[in-house]
Design an enzyme around this catalytic site. Structure first.
Site, mmCIF file in Angstrom:
data_model
loop_
_atom_site.group_PDB
_atom_site.id
_atom_site.type_symbol
_atom_site.label_atom_id
_atom_site.label_comp_id
_atom_site.label_asym_id
_atom_site.label_seq_id
_atom_site.Cartn_x
_atom_site.Cartn_y
_atom_site.Cartn_z
ATOM 1 N N GLY A 9 0.844 -1.194 0.000
ATOM 2 C CA GLY A 9 0.000 0.000 0.000
ATOM 3 C C GLY A 9 0.874 1.237 0.000
ATOM 4 O O GLY A 9 1.435 1.598 1.030
ATOM 5 N N ILE A 10 1.010 1.879 -1.170
ATOM 6 C CA ILE A 10 1.945 3.007 -1.290
ATOM 7 C C ILE A 10 1.169 4.312 -1.446
ATOM 8 O O ILE A 10 1.354 5.084 -2.386
ATOM 9 C CB ILE A 10 2.916 2.801 -2.479
ATOM 10 C CG1 ILE A 10 3.472 1.377 -2.456
ATOM 11 C CG2 ILE A 10 4.086 3.792 -2.401
ATOM 12 C CD1 ILE A 10 4.258 1.039 -1.196
ATOM 13 N N GLY A 11 0.229 4.534 -0.530
ATOM 14 C CA GLY A 11 -0.460 5.820 -0.475
ATOM 15 C C GLY A 11 0.359 6.811 0.323
ATOM 16 O O GLY A 11 1.580 6.664 0.466
ATOM 17 N N HIS A 12 -0.291 7.831 0.868
ATOM 18 C CA HIS A 12 0.424 8.867 1.620
ATOM 19 C C HIS A 12 1.225 8.285 2.785
ATOM 20 O O HIS A 12 2.395 8.631 2.988
ATOM 21 C CB HIS A 12 -0.570 9.905 2.155
ATOM 22 C CG HIS A 12 -1.271 10.689 1.087
ATOM 23 N ND1 HIS A 12 -0.600 11.541 0.239
ATOM 24 C CD2 HIS A 12 -2.574 10.750 0.732
ATOM 25 C CE1 HIS A 12 -1.461 12.095 -0.599
ATOM 26 N NE2 HIS A 12 -2.671 11.637 -0.323
ATOM 27 N N VAL A 13 0.600 7.401 3.550
ATOM 28 C CA VAL A 13 1.274 6.831 4.711
ATOM 29 C C VAL A 13 2.357 5.846 4.289
ATOM 30 O O VAL A 13 3.474 5.870 4.808
ATOM 31 C CB VAL A 13 0.260 6.143 5.648
ATOM 32 C CG1 VAL A 13 0.988 5.428 6.784
ATOM 33 C CG2 VAL A 13 -0.703 7.165 6.218
ATOM 34 N N GLY A 14 2.037 4.982 3.336
ATOM 35 C CA GLY A 14 3.005 3.985 2.897
ATOM 36 C C GLY A 14 4.268 4.601 2.347
ATOM 37 O O GLY A 14 5.382 4.179 2.692
ATOM 38 N N ASN A 121 -6.515 1.081 8.924
ATOM 39 C CA ASN A 121 -7.615 1.289 9.866
ATOM 40 C C ASN A 121 -8.866 0.524 9.463
ATOM 41 O O ASN A 121 -9.040 0.200 8.291
ATOM 42 C CB ASN A 121 -7.948 2.788 9.938
ATOM 43 C CG ASN A 121 -6.975 3.542 10.820
ATOM 44 O OD1 ASN A 121 -6.544 3.049 11.848
ATOM 45 N ND2 ASN A 121 -6.628 4.743 10.410
ATOM 46 N N ARG A 152 0.181 12.033 20.525
ATOM 47 C CA ARG A 152 -0.680 13.229 20.538
ATOM 48 C C ARG A 152 -0.990 13.672 21.961
ATOM 49 O O ARG A 152 -1.041 14.864 22.255
ATOM 50 C CB ARG A 152 -1.961 12.944 19.757
ATOM 51 C CG ARG A 152 -1.711 12.826 18.262
ATOM 52 C CD ARG A 152 -2.918 12.331 17.489
ATOM 53 N NE ARG A 152 -2.629 12.346 16.049
ATOM 54 C CZ ARG A 152 -3.220 11.578 15.148
ATOM 55 N NH1 ARG A 152 -4.147 10.709 15.538
ATOM 56 N NH2 ARG A 152 -2.897 11.665 13.873
ATOM 57 N N HIS A 176 -7.657 2.369 18.627
ATOM 58 C CA HIS A 176 -7.171 3.541 17.897
ATOM 59 C C HIS A 176 -8.388 4.106 17.169
ATOM 60 O O HIS A 176 -8.599 3.902 15.982
ATOM 61 C CB HIS A 176 -6.079 3.156 16.902
ATOM 62 C CG HIS A 176 -5.626 4.304 16.032
ATOM 63 N ND1 HIS A 176 -5.188 5.502 16.551
ATOM 64 C CD2 HIS A 176 -5.583 4.431 14.682
ATOM 65 C CE1 HIS A 176 -4.863 6.313 15.556
ATOM 66 N NE2 HIS A 176 -5.113 5.688 14.406
#
Length: 301
Positions: A9-14, A121, A152, A176
């Site tokens: 999964g190479i989205g924003h987080v990946g 998530n 946080r 979470h």
């Protein structure tokens, strides 16, 4: 032996996690996998362009499940953050289940036998679902869980009490998600229990930790730096067998699910789970949160 890490999964987080791993020299080989082949290929070249300015070298492989056979860690960053509804990560359940149902057989077929670290998530339910799908011990399958929520909380406490965030210790626990809570009995500031500090609005600080992600999400429609940093830290702890404690999503046999509570992380995943003496109120919140995760997992199954 080469340190091999996979990211599915190479989205924003990946991709942010990938950049952290490459820039810090954590991996000798990094395997990037995404259903969008051109995206994975493009991100791999962008990462390779950075290698010339780094003191370390990382071999980058694209869309090769076979390369995950001897991976030390595989990070699950699949999913669709756009599926969030009404400010609740549980909205991602359907798309995350579909992604895992597609990916899990391919990961099993690769012969992967390392540690799986979930970012996807709803993190606790998805981590539990990974434990259901894969033929690995539950100690080998963990999620980032409430580690980010703990970051946080520490930031909110540090800003309120005008101290360095490094001098705030303690844990957020449970899901979470919206039922998470700060275990204030565990929180220490400059090595003093936070109860020693006057005029602390615990509800306001807890809300700041819980809602912190939504403030970011509403502004940029995703979060990346904080969660990618947590994922990198946990990966480093696994790779180096650091035996470091994280309040992560890990299996709780009492409830039969993965849920955010402190665990010592090393080469084989969870080494042990230090026992905490929670207050009655904190224990009730933990039980409530476990029930929500269990319900979500049953829907995924």
């Amino acid at each position: 032996m080469a340190r091999t890490i996979g990211i599915i999964g190479i989205g924003h987080v990946g991709v942010t996690t990938a950049f952290n791993l490459v820039s810090k020299g954590v991996a000798d080989k990094l395997v990037l996998i995404d259903q969008k082949a051109e995206l994975a290929e493009g991100e791999s070249y962008d990462l390779k362009d950075a290698l010339g300015g780094l003191p370390t070298y990382t071999e980058i492989v694209v869309n090769d499940y076979d390369a995950l056979k001897d991976a030390d860690v595989v990070i699950s960053a699949v999913g669709n953050i756009g599926a969030i509804s009404n400010g609740d990560r549980i909205g991602e359940t359907k798309t995350s289940k579909a992604a895992l149902d597609d990916v899990a057989p391919k990961l099993k077929a690769s012969g992967f036998h390392g540690v799986l670290l979930d970012i996807t998530n709803p993190c606790d339910a998805v981590t539990s679902y990974w434990q259901y799908l894969l033929d690995l011990s539950k100690s080998q399958i963990i999620g980032t869980g409430t580690s980010l929520d703990t970051y946080r909380m520490r930031r909110a406490v540090a800003e309120t009490l005008h101290v360095n965030v490094a001098d705030v210790r303690g844990y957020n626990m449970g899901e979470h998600g919206e039922s998470q809570f700060t275990a204030w009995s565990t929180v220490r500031v400059n090595n003093e229990p936070i109860a020693e500090y006057a005029k602390v609005d615990y509800d306001q600080l807890a809300d700041a930790a819980r809602a912190g992600g939504w403030k970011i999400y509403n502004a940029k429609h995703y979060t990346s730096y904080g969660i990618a940093t947590i994922a990198t830290e946990m990966t480093q702890a696994i790779i180096s067998d650091a035996k470091r404690i994280f309040p992560c999503a890990n299996y709780d046999p009492e409830f039969g699910i993965a849920i955010g509570h402190p665990a010592t992380i090393g080469k084989l995943g969870v080494v042990n789970t230090p026992e905490l003496k929670l207050t009655d109120d904190e224990r009730a919140k933990y039980v409530h949160s476990a029930g929500i995760i269990k319900d979500t997992l049953e829907k995924m199954k």
